[in-house]
Enzyme design. Sequence first.
Site, PDB file in Angstrom:
ATOM      1  N   CYS A  46       5.241   5.294  -0.394  1.00  0.00           N
ATOM      2  CA  CYS A  46       4.423   6.490  -0.618  1.00  0.00           C
ATOM      3  C   CYS A  46       4.506   7.050  -2.035  1.00  0.00           C
ATOM      4  O   CYS A  46       3.494   7.113  -2.730  1.00  0.00           O
ATOM      5  CB  CYS A  46       4.813   7.558   0.385  1.00  0.00           C
ATOM      6  SG  CYS A  46       4.722   6.954   2.065  1.00  0.00           S
TER       7      CYS A  46
ATOM      8  N   ARG B  76       9.708  -1.838   0.390  1.00  0.00           N
ATOM      9  CA  ARG B  76       8.661  -1.637  -0.615  1.00  0.00           C
ATOM     10  C   ARG B  76       9.163  -0.742  -1.760  1.00  0.00           C
ATOM     11  O   ARG B  76       9.697   0.324  -1.526  1.00  0.00           O
ATOM     12  CB  ARG B  76       7.405  -1.043   0.039  1.00  0.00           C
ATOM     13  CG  ARG B  76       6.616  -2.120   0.777  1.00  0.00           C
ATOM     14  CD  ARG B  76       5.431  -1.535   1.489  1.00  0.00           C
ATOM     15  NE  ARG B  76       5.836  -0.782   2.665  1.00  0.00           N
ATOM     16  CZ  ARG B  76       4.995  -0.191   3.489  1.00  0.00           C
ATOM     17  NH1 ARG B  76       3.696  -0.238   3.250  1.00  0.00           N
ATOM     18  NH2 ARG B  76       5.422   0.457   4.541  1.00  0.00           N
TER      19      ARG B  76
ATOM     20  N   ALA C 228      20.291  13.288  -7.013  1.00  0.00           N
ATOM     21  CA  ALA C 228      20.145  12.279  -8.069  1.00  0.00           C
ATOM     22  C   ALA C 228      20.555  10.910  -7.548  1.00  0.00           C
ATOM     23  O   ALA C 228      21.361  10.795  -6.640  1.00  0.00           O
ATOM     24  CB  ALA C 228      21.024  12.661  -9.260  1.00  0.00           C
TER      25      ALA C 228
ATOM     26  N   ASN D 133       3.261  14.926  -2.459  1.00  0.00           N
ATOM     27  CA  ASN D 133       4.090  13.759  -2.800  1.00  0.00           C
ATOM     28  C   ASN D 133       4.405  13.723  -4.294  1.00  0.00           C
ATOM     29  O   ASN D 133       5.520  13.387  -4.697  1.00  0.00           O
ATOM     30  CB  ASN D 133       3.403  12.460  -2.365  1.00  0.00           C
ATOM     31  CG  ASN D 133       3.750  12.098  -0.926  1.00  0.00           C
ATOM     32  OD1 ASN D 133       4.500  12.817  -0.273  1.00  0.00           O
ATOM     33  ND2 ASN D 133       3.223  10.996  -0.439  1.00  0.00           N
TER      34      ASN D 133
ATOM     35  N   VAL E  67       2.233   5.061   9.974  1.00  0.00           N
ATOM     36  CA  VAL E  67       1.518   6.307  10.264  1.00  0.00           C
ATOM     37  C   VAL E  67       0.750   6.194  11.577  1.00  0.00           C
ATOM     38  O   VAL E  67       0.834   7.066  12.444  1.00  0.00           O
ATOM     39  CB  VAL E  67       0.555   6.640   9.094  1.00  0.00           C
ATOM     40  CG1 VAL E  67      -0.269   7.870   9.420  1.00  0.00           C
ATOM     41  CG2 VAL E  67       1.339   6.850   7.816  1.00  0.00           C
TER      42      VAL E  67
ATOM     43  N   ARG F 147       8.269  11.212   7.092  1.00  0.00           N
ATOM     44  CA  ARG F 147       9.077  10.306   6.280  1.00  0.00           C
ATOM     45  C   ARG F 147       9.486   9.107   7.112  1.00  0.00           C
ATOM     46  O   ARG F 147       9.810   9.255   8.299  1.00  0.00           O
ATOM     47  CB  ARG F 147      10.363  11.020   5.805  1.00  0.00           C
ATOM     48  CG  ARG F 147      10.127  12.059   4.755  1.00  0.00           C
ATOM     49  CD  ARG F 147      11.343  12.949   4.603  1.00  0.00           C
ATOM     50  NE  ARG F 147      11.609  13.674   5.847  1.00  0.00           N
ATOM     51  CZ  ARG F 147      12.643  14.462   6.034  1.00  0.00           C
ATOM     52  NH1 ARG F 147      13.538  14.629   5.095  1.00  0.00           N
ATOM     53  NH2 ARG F 147      12.811  15.088   7.180  1.00  0.00           N
TER      54      ARG F 147
HETATM   55  C1  UGA Z   1       7.579  10.553   1.632  1.00  0.00           C
HETATM   56  C2  UGA Z   1       7.478  12.073   1.841  1.00  0.00           C
HETATM   57  O1  UGA Z   1       8.798  12.642   1.883  1.00  0.00           O
HETATM   58  C3  UGA Z   1       6.748  12.404   3.147  1.00  0.00           C
HETATM   59  O2  UGA Z   1       6.573  13.810   3.241  1.00  0.00           O
HETATM   60  C4  UGA Z   1       5.366  11.723   3.114  1.00  0.00           C
HETATM   61  O3  UGA Z   1       4.660  11.936   4.321  1.00  0.00           O
HETATM   62  C5  UGA Z   1       5.566  10.230   2.929  1.00  0.00           C
HETATM   63  O4  UGA Z   1       6.255  10.002   1.688  1.00  0.00           O
HETATM   64  C6  UGA Z   1       4.203   9.587   2.920  1.00  0.00           C
HETATM   65  O5  UGA Z   1       3.404   9.872   2.023  1.00  0.00           O
HETATM   66  O6  UGA Z   1       3.864   8.855   3.862  1.00  0.00           O
HETATM   67  P1  UGA Z   1       9.169   8.580   2.512  1.00  0.00           P
HETATM   68  O7  UGA Z   1       8.618   7.784   1.381  1.00  0.00           O
HETATM   69  O8  UGA Z   1       9.178   7.985   3.863  1.00  0.00           O
HETATM   70  O9  UGA Z   1       8.382   9.999   2.658  1.00  0.00           O
HETATM   71  O10 UGA Z   1      10.674   8.923   2.179  1.00  0.00           O
HETATM   72  P2  UGA Z   1      11.529  10.107   1.510  1.00  0.00           P
HETATM   73  O11 UGA Z   1      12.597  10.497   2.448  1.00  0.00           O
HETATM   74  O12 UGA Z   1      10.677  11.180   0.993  1.00  0.00           O
HETATM   75  O13 UGA Z   1      12.217   9.319   0.302  1.00  0.00           O
HETATM   76  C7  UGA Z   1      11.465   8.683  -0.712  1.00  0.00           C
HETATM   77  C8  UGA Z   1      12.392   8.160  -1.774  1.00  0.00           C
HETATM   78  O14 UGA Z   1      12.944   9.220  -2.545  1.00  0.00           O
HETATM   79  C9  UGA Z   1      13.589   7.352  -1.266  1.00  0.00           C
HETATM   80  O15 UGA Z   1      13.755   6.215  -2.079  1.00  0.00           O
HETATM   81  C10 UGA Z   1      14.756   8.302  -1.429  1.00  0.00           C
HETATM   82  O16 UGA Z   1      15.976   7.616  -1.612  1.00  0.00           O
HETATM   83  C11 UGA Z   1      14.347   9.064  -2.658  1.00  0.00           C
HETATM   84  N1  UGA Z   1      14.964  10.410  -2.762  1.00  0.00           N
HETATM   85  C12 UGA Z   1      14.651  11.383  -1.877  1.00  0.00           C
HETATM   86  C13 UGA Z   1      15.844  10.680  -3.807  1.00  0.00           C
HETATM   87  O17 UGA Z   1      16.141   9.800  -4.653  1.00  0.00           O
HETATM   88  N2  UGA Z   1      16.374  11.938  -3.918  1.00  0.00           N
HETATM   89  C14 UGA Z   1      16.079  12.919  -3.042  1.00  0.00           C
HETATM   90  O18 UGA Z   1      16.607  14.052  -3.214  1.00  0.00           O
HETATM   91  C15 UGA Z   1      15.203  12.644  -1.992  1.00  0.00           C
END
Ligand code: UGA
Length: 440
Positions: A260, A328, A252, A208, A11, A154
Amino acid sequence: MKIAVIGTGYVGLVTGVALSEIGHTVTCIDVDPEKVKTLSQGTPTIYEPGLEELMKKNMAAQRLSFTSIHKEGLDGADVVYIAVGTPKRTDGSANLDYVEQAAKDIAENITEDTIVVIKSTVPVGTNFHIKKVINAHTHNGVQVKIASNPEFLREGSAVKDTFHGDRIVIGAEDPETADVLAEVNKPFDMPILKTDISSAEMIKYASNAFLATKISFINEIANICDTLGANVENVARGMGYDHRIGPDFLKAGIGYGGSCFPKDTNALVQLAGNHHHEFNLLKSVIEVNNKQQVILLDKILDRFGGNLRGKRVAVLGLAFKPFTDDLRESPALVMIPELVKADANVIAYDPIAVENARKQIKENIDYTINLEAALRGSDFALILTDWPDVKEIDLEKYKQLLREPVVFDGRNCYPLDAVKQAHLEYYSIGRPNQTSELIS
Ligand code: UGA
């Protein structure tokens, strides 16, 4: 404006670089001199597409610098961002030690009234607490105004998200502070929502938690589809057309990971509990996700008669999602020990997360950064991260390189038609299995 950013993690570094890109003069401060040395050479300490280029550009324009000396970075700063980590404590709550330390460092080093912006994700009420900490430690009557400016970027698309996000939230203690911060952020050209501080803090957790809920919801639907023979992708598509639901975050798979969602969902449950509110819905979301991360294990054990002795498994992907080297809360961290416990020999492939994995995975396994090398001679493949090269692989390779063409896919990487055509034995999430009987 002159801006200081404390903390150069995902960040902090992205925020600092982005603020310099829109014209501010930014000094990023980190207590780790080694990190500062690397950053000062124009090398990012995290992997983030597009970041290095912007870093180098703004350093050359003298708008971006790095230091481990607080006095140097804070001197004359109009606005100071706190962007240090708030890791999960063992009870699930957010550890605020680094934020408090940053607050004390600010107090001891500022010489003029300043606005302090908290970017770190912190429980509701923390901003006011931090203001008190700072004002209790300042000298010569210097005062700070405090504001919450949560981030929604993200990992893996942090630079893109910073410049093309959906909104900027500013929670300030008075309209003047909100106006200054709106001015700082104006060049991002995004809707700006000004709120009170507590609401801004809550917007971050609620967003989140809601996204995590969407994921656990669709994963539960997937698990029901699995037993009923329906296809979760068709279900998600059908749901997503409804604009009240929306198509995003309905993919899924083997659950969410990262720094996060797991941390923030746990912290919100804990925060609610501290105020005598049982957040049962969110507790279920977390429980569903914990189970989901190992959902393929039973299918694997069933297929191979209960144990994997003598079997070599090609694990494809270690990072919690593509385009990051971050492990993580990655499903790999729970799946690999389970595979080893079942006596499998594991060879793990990841294009960029292998070095991080070596530090975090205790089990004795092999690693490779070559996808085909992982598959060659393995008994089956297990996809944990949907890296583009895994998604785009010629499915014939599974037949050519694996001893038997058996693929367990935790990220639903391939259309079922293509898998059928390639005669793969294929098990995915919430979609009909392509068992050996069906392909023979
Ligand atoms: C997440 C949020 O999307 C951001 O908006 C937020 O700023 C960030 O946390 C944070 O709090 O700093 P991030 O953890 O980087 O971002 O990644 P994401 O792309 O959101 O994915 C998170 C997890 O969910 C991954 O493991 C991904 O594979 C999974 N996911 C995501 C799914 O299993 N299905 C989906 O449809 C979307």
